[in-house]
Design an enzyme around this catalytic site. Structure first.
Site, mmCIF file in Angstrom:
data_model
loop_
_atom_site.group_PDB
_atom_site.id
_atom_site.type_symbol
_atom_site.label_atom_id
_atom_site.label_comp_id
_atom_site.label_asym_id
_atom_site.label_seq_id
_atom_site.Cartn_x
_atom_site.Cartn_y
_atom_site.Cartn_z
ATOM 1 N N HIS A 49 -2.642 18.207 -11.524
ATOM 2 C CA HIS A 49 -1.254 17.785 -11.365
ATOM 3 C C HIS A 49 -0.449 18.207 -12.596
ATOM 4 C CE1 HIS A 49 2.122 15.436 -9.963
ATOM 5 N NE2 HIS A 49 2.200 14.856 -11.138
ATOM 6 N N PHE A 78 5.824 8.499 -9.436
ATOM 7 C CA PHE A 78 6.396 7.232 -9.918
ATOM 8 C C PHE A 78 5.912 6.067 -9.065
ATOM 9 C CE2 PHE A 78 10.404 9.432 -11.593
ATOM 10 C CZ PHE A 78 9.940 9.428 -12.881
ATOM 11 N N HIS A 104 7.949 21.666 -11.486
ATOM 12 C CA HIS A 104 7.501 20.518 -10.687
ATOM 13 C C HIS A 104 8.397 20.354 -9.470
ATOM 14 C CE1 HIS A 104 5.802 16.925 -9.408
ATOM 15 N NE2 HIS A 104 6.044 16.119 -10.426
ATOM 16 N N LYS A 148 2.134 24.388 -11.815
ATOM 17 C CA LYS A 148 3.447 24.025 -12.347
ATOM 18 C C LYS A 148 3.821 24.830 -13.587
ATOM 19 C CE LYS A 148 3.351 19.272 -10.574
ATOM 20 N NZ LYS A 148 1.979 19.243 -10.047
ATOM 21 N N GLU A 151 -4.559 12.712 -17.625
ATOM 22 C CA GLU A 151 -5.200 13.290 -16.448
ATOM 23 C C GLU A 151 -6.420 14.106 -16.867
ATOM 24 O OE1 GLU A 151 -4.381 16.335 -12.681
ATOM 25 O OE2 GLU A 151 -3.071 16.362 -14.439
ATOM 26 N N CYS A 188 6.072 11.924 -6.338
ATOM 27 C CA CYS A 188 5.485 13.258 -6.438
ATOM 28 C C CYS A 188 4.133 13.379 -5.734
ATOM 29 C CB CYS A 188 5.363 13.645 -7.900
ATOM 30 S SG CYS A 188 6.952 13.555 -8.743
#
Length: 559
Positions: free
Chosen positions: A461, A557, A497, A492, A472, A321
């Site tokens: 994010h 990831f 996403h 988002k 985060e 991502c």
């Protein structure tokens, strides 16, 4: 960039962690664009013809839009990642913001923009700032018996990179203004999945693109064969070119060996590959002969380059991502090193198919709020139960500053620098104390020569996962908590996403915020999580904000 949060590549508009800032020129977007000549003689001749117009634009350089810089930062997604990157942009001293134009920021990276109220840092000072934080010198012993003489490289002025075009394909629209106006109004692009029967799945919602046409952008023959991630990419890429004023006439004047494409994808052509597997159950003779090339992540960039005849750098990067930001940072570096004058860069993904949905369901990462899709994506809210898949593409046109000025291009932003990091902790879980996120952001700021105090807007994010959002948030508070003016939001919450495309699309949203002076709301934020200061978050409606520097994060990831 549900129950589990996935950590992946961290990027702050510097690969893995990079920073960007941008500025726009008040010149009319619709003004005619002269053809770019290859020879310096023809360029000079053109420059003389444009002297009056350029002088008008330059004369306004002191009147920068109040909104100025962007730095993108990546560090994971709802699937939080192990890589991070950041990018930095600042207002270009040769231009000021123009009505109707926008700047960009990218996720998977962090992007920074600064307003005219903040004294811009000159490039010499930024080099000094970077040197101050460069850390210890590492010595490497090579042939100890031989004397090694260090040769100083002659000083060369660093090439500057600006954003001159943008293109999007999203669940909220495929035009820049449509997309951002829907964000400002708090419109949700999340709905029930319609392209296939997903009754067997516990999650049956997504940020699915319902209406999309490649007419005028992609050849009909290719439209029938290509995976949607490639169709989205080619369409957004050509829209970025059109937005950047690259006409057919101008295209013929470009040095195509100095024009490149670097657009990535996290998942690639999943449907093409899946269809090939189904065909193989009958016979290999039934397989699509294009299944291999059209499934690979780099083929979208390759097809776009072939269509345009661009012979410069051409490849893709896949860092989950944080993909888009890595691509943007590397594209900028090609320009800085003189390997290219123009680069199309960003990301694209179309994983809303049975195998894609099933895979993320198996990860237990998706929201199951099927009865109320528009309420499903809810970053920082106590009732969040996972992220919502989305699809689409975002592409930026990056260009060397002098090249852009000579052809009279509108300039959205200037790229400042970036950095990237890795959690080196877990395949999907972010580090408990957000170490990778903090490092990514700090490296991005240092690389860009931007002070933390100047950052007052962050496009996070935040994907709506229980662990990812709060980790985060704590990292951001650690870095910027002393700035009382800071405001955070998550794109988002309305589009879901977009995986590898999220960084570039959110970069567009961040630059639009700088251009318009409005930041979009956080929808579905009804009860903020424990420890989250609601005053730091944008509310349920759009807010006016004089952006000095903006940051855009992404994680993925494995990072």
């Amino acid at each position: 960039m549900a129950a589990s949060s996935v950590t992946s590549p961290l990027c702050t508009w510097l690969v893995a962690a990079a920073c960007m800032s941008s500025v726009t020129c008040d010149r009319d977007h619709s003004s005619s664009t002269p053809s770019m000549s290859r020879s310096s003689r023809r360029l000079s001749k053109w420059a003389r013809r444009r002297k009056v117009v350029m002088a008008q634009c330059s004369s306004g350089s002191s009147e920068f839009n109040k909104r100025g810089f962007l730095i993108p930062s990546f560090s994971g997604s709802s699937i939080q990642g192990l890589m991070s990157s950041c990018l930095a942009f600042e207002p270009c001293n040769d231009y000021y913001n123009s009505t109707g134009l926008s700047s960009l920021s990218s996720n998977g990276f962090s992007s920074l923009f600064r307003s005219k109220d903040v004294a811009p840092t000159n490039r010499r000072q930024r080099r000094i700032n970077r040197a101050a934080y460069s850390g210890e010198t590492v010595s490497v012993a090579v042939q100890p018996t031989e004397e090694v003489t260090a040769k100083k490289k002659p000083f060369t002025k660093q090439r500057r990179v600006v954003v001159t075009g943008m293109g999007v394909v999203t669940p909220l629209g495929h035009e820049l203004d449509t997309f951002y106006n829907n964000l400002l109004e708090g419109v949700s692009g999340i709905s029930e999945i319609e392209t296939f029967d997903c009754a067997q799945f516990p999650t049956r919602i997504a940020g699915e693109i319902k209406s999309f046409s490649t007419d005028g952008w992609v050849a009909p023959k290719l439209s029938k064969r290509m995976d949607k991630f490639m169709l989205y990419m080619l369409t957004a890429g050509k829209k970025a070119l059109a937005d950047g004023g690259i006409t057919e006439e101008l295209m013929n004047e470009l040095d195509r060996t100095k024009c490149g494409v670097l657009i990535g994808s996290a998942m690639g052509g999943m449907k093409v590959f899946n269809d090939a597997i189904e065909a193989l159950r009958i016979s290999y003779r039934k397989m699509n002969p294009f299944c291999v090339p059209f499934a690979t992540t780099n083929m979208g960039s390759a097809m776009l380059a072939m269509d345009l005849g661009w012979m410069g750098p051409n490849y893709s990067i896949s860092t989950a991502c944080a993909t888009s930001n890595f691509c943007i940072l590397n594209a900028a570096n090609h320009i800085i090193r003189g390997e290219a004058d123009l680069m199309l860069c960003g990301g694209s993904d179309a994983a809303i198919i049975p195998i894609g949905l099933g895979g993320f369901v198996a990860c237990r990462a998706l929201s199951q709020r099927n009865s109320d899709p528009t309420k499903a994506s809810r970053p920082w809210d106590t009732n969040r139960d996972g992220f919502v898949m989305g699809e689409g593409s975002g592409v930026l046109l990056l260009e060397e500053l002098e090249h852009a000025k000579k052809r009279g291009a509108k300039i959205y932003a200037e790229f400042l620098g970036g950095s990237f990091t890795c959690d080196a902790y877990h395949m999907t879980e972010p580090h408990p104390d957000g170490a990778g996120v903090k490092l990514c952001i700090e490296k991005a700021l240092t690389q860009a020569g931007v002070a933390k105090e100047d950052v007052n807007y962050i496009n996070a994010h935040a994907t709506s996962t229980p662990a990812g959002d709060i980790k985060e948030y704590k990292a951001l508070v650690h870095c910027f908590g002393k700035n009382a003016e800071i405001k955070l939001n998550s794109t988002k919450s309305m589009i879901g996403h977009l995986l590898g495309a999220s960084g570039a699309v959110e970069a567009v949203a961040t630059i639009q915020a700088i251009r318009t002076g409005w930041v979009h709301p956080n929808i579905n934020l009804e009860n903020p999580d424990d420890g989250v200061d609601r005053n730091l978050l944008v509310g349920s409606t759009k807010e006016r904000l004089d952006i000095k520097v903006a940051l855009s994060n992404s994680f993925g990831f494995g990072s």
